[in-house]
Design a protein around this motif. Structure first.
Motif, PDB file in Angstrom:
ATOM      1  N   HIS A 246      -4.225   5.592   0.399  1.00 48.69           N
ATOM      2  CA  HIS A 246      -3.692   4.687   1.507  1.00 48.69           C
ATOM      3  C   HIS A 246      -4.198   3.331   1.429  1.00 48.69           C
ATOM      4  O   HIS A 246      -5.167   3.062   0.699  1.00 48.69           O
ATOM      5  N   ILE A 247      -3.381   2.348   1.993  1.00 48.46           N
ATOM      6  CA  ILE A 247      -3.922   0.877   1.968  1.00 48.46           C
ATOM      7  C   ILE A 247      -4.806   0.649   2.792  1.00 48.46           C
ATOM      8  O   ILE A 247      -4.651   0.807   4.151  1.00 48.46           O
ATOM      9  N   ALA A 248      -6.117   0.286   2.517  1.00 49.92           N
ATOM     10  CA  ALA A 248      -7.335   0.406   3.401  1.00 49.92           C
ATOM     11  C   ALA A 248      -7.530  -1.055   3.804  1.00 49.92           C
ATOM     12  O   ALA A 248      -7.946  -1.465   4.949  1.00 49.92           O
ATOM     13  N   LYS A 249      -6.972  -2.111   2.975  1.00 52.63           N
ATOM     14  CA  LYS A 249      -7.279  -3.526   3.280  1.00 52.63           C
ATOM     15  C   LYS A 249      -6.036  -4.383   2.448  1.00 52.63           C
ATOM     16  O   LYS A 249      -5.906  -4.113   1.335  1.00 52.63           O
ATOM     17  N   THR A 250      -5.786  -5.636   3.107  1.00 51.73           N
ATOM     18  CA  THR A 250      -4.996  -6.586   2.277  1.00 51.73           C
ATOM     19  C   THR A 250      -5.697  -7.866   2.322  1.00 51.73           C
ATOM     20  O   THR A 250      -6.036  -8.195   3.657  1.00 51.73           O
ATOM     21  N   VAL A 251      -5.747  -8.459   1.372  1.00 50.26           N
ATOM     22  CA  VAL A 251      -6.472  -9.607   1.112  1.00 50.26           C
ATOM     23  C   VAL A 251      -5.798 -11.002   0.896  1.00 50.26           C
ATOM     24  O   VAL A 251      -5.109 -10.556  -0.358  1.00 50.26           O
TER      25      VAL A 251
END
Length: 357
Positions: A246-251
């Motif tokens: 799963h996507i844990a973070k977007t930077v």
């Protein structure tokens, strides 16, 4: 950031083998070297002690792009765009000793164990993507209507393609889990990451990313708990949790991120924001922005030197490799005569956007 990875239980066996081979063999590599593919000149060989272009390997009238070394550094494997082949170069002589037919538009090469993994596009027309011209996501309808990309798996003992794995559209990056059991690939044309079992090529999962993002670079974290993926057209990178993807973070990044890698001690993440001509550095735990450094034009791929003291970027539209201090990120020099430089790897192996230790 003069970091060296010691005593890491999960570090791949490949680096230990390469280090031993470097000490014993020595003939092909009298000093640490970097190999740089130049789409117009061949393969440049940079002496890392003097930081000078030592020689150039010609592989004929071809457009070399992706590259990767076998474990002992005796063979450099290069994706030959114009011939649709994987070319194996003897690093001691600079001669092509094997050619393996792959298919249209071979691009990215990764060696993993006794096999090479080469991306190619059976449905490629040779026409430039709309995104390449305007810096925006595009061509999705065309991507959906053409055959998906594939990854050719080449046995490095027999030099034969033993399997071809269907992927998404425009497969760009290839990475392996730290235990080697999984292969992950980024698919620029349909905004996905495809995950397979390395030994059987059995599909495990497809991760859908943001529409129009065009994922390019991918790297596993040193502890194997995460993967970072650049989204070129959205100017971001995402962090995937390795437990379930799963996507844990977007930077957020600057424009056009492509190559991405962890620093040698795993404390930083480095991103080549190619369209903004900027190298960006982020904290690998908090993902906070740490530093920016100006670089050349179309710097897609980069590598640390084996000692971790320098960063080297292949800058295609600058026809050069930019050399930066890995602690201050100041440019030390440019190494020219590398027209349309594409990718860069070193021997002994070091961390970078293509290879990792």
């Amino acid at each position: 950031m003069l970091e060296t990875r010691y005593c890491r239980a999960f570090a791949p066996r490949r680096f230990a083998l390469a280090a031993a081979a470097f000490v014993v063999a020595g003939a092909a590599h009298a000093a640490p070297v970097a190999y740089v593919t130049s789409e117009r000149a061949g393969v440049g060989v940079i002496d890392l002690d003097s930081m000078t272009l030592q020689k150039t390997f010609s592989i004929g009238a071809s457009g070399p792009r992706g590259l990767s070394l076998n474990d002992d550094g005796s063979r450099l494997l290069v994706a030959d765009k114009n011939t649709g082949e994987l070319a194996a170069i003897d690093t001691a002589t600079g001669k092509v000793v094997e050619r393996v037919k792959i298919g249209k538009n071979p691009e990215y090469v990764r060696v993993h164990g006794a096999r090479a993994y080469v991306t190619y596009e059976p449905g490629d027309t040779g026409k430039p993507e709309p995104s390449a011209a305007n810096g925006k996501g595009g061509g999705d309808d065309d991507d959906a209507n053409k055959p998906p990309a594939e990854i050719a798996v080449v046995d490095l003992k027999t030099w034969r393609v033993i399997r071809s794995v269907k992927s998404g559209h425009e497969t760009e990056g290839v990475e392996f889990s730290r235990d080697g059991s999984l292969m992950l690939v980024t698919n620029e044309g349909d905004d996905t990451v495809s995950i397979y079992r390395t030994d059987t090529a059995e599909p495990v999962k497809t991760v859908k990313l943001a529409a129009g993002g065009r994922p390019r670079g991918i790297k596993a974290s040193p502890d194997g708990k995460a993967y970072v993926v650049t989204l070129e057209s959205l100017s971001k990178f995402v962090v995937l949790d390795a437990s379930d993807f799963h996507i844990a973070k977007t930077v957020d990044t600057k424009l056009g991120p492509y190559g991405i890698a962890y620093g040698p001690a795993g404390k930083h993440i480095v991103v080549a924001a190619a369209r903004d001509k900027t190298l960006q550095v982020f904290d690998a735990q908090t993902y906070a922005h740490v530093a920016d450094a100006p670089i050349g034009q179309r710097c897609w791929h980069f590598s640390y030197t084996p000692d971790g003291a320098r960063l080297m970027l292949a800058c295609g539209r600058s026809d050069a490799v930019y050399v930066l201090d890995a602690k201050t990120y100041a440019t030390i020099k440019q190494i020219g005569n590398l027209p349309l430089a594409w990718g860069i790897v070193t021997y002994p192996p070091s961390d970078g956007s293509i290879e990792s230790r």
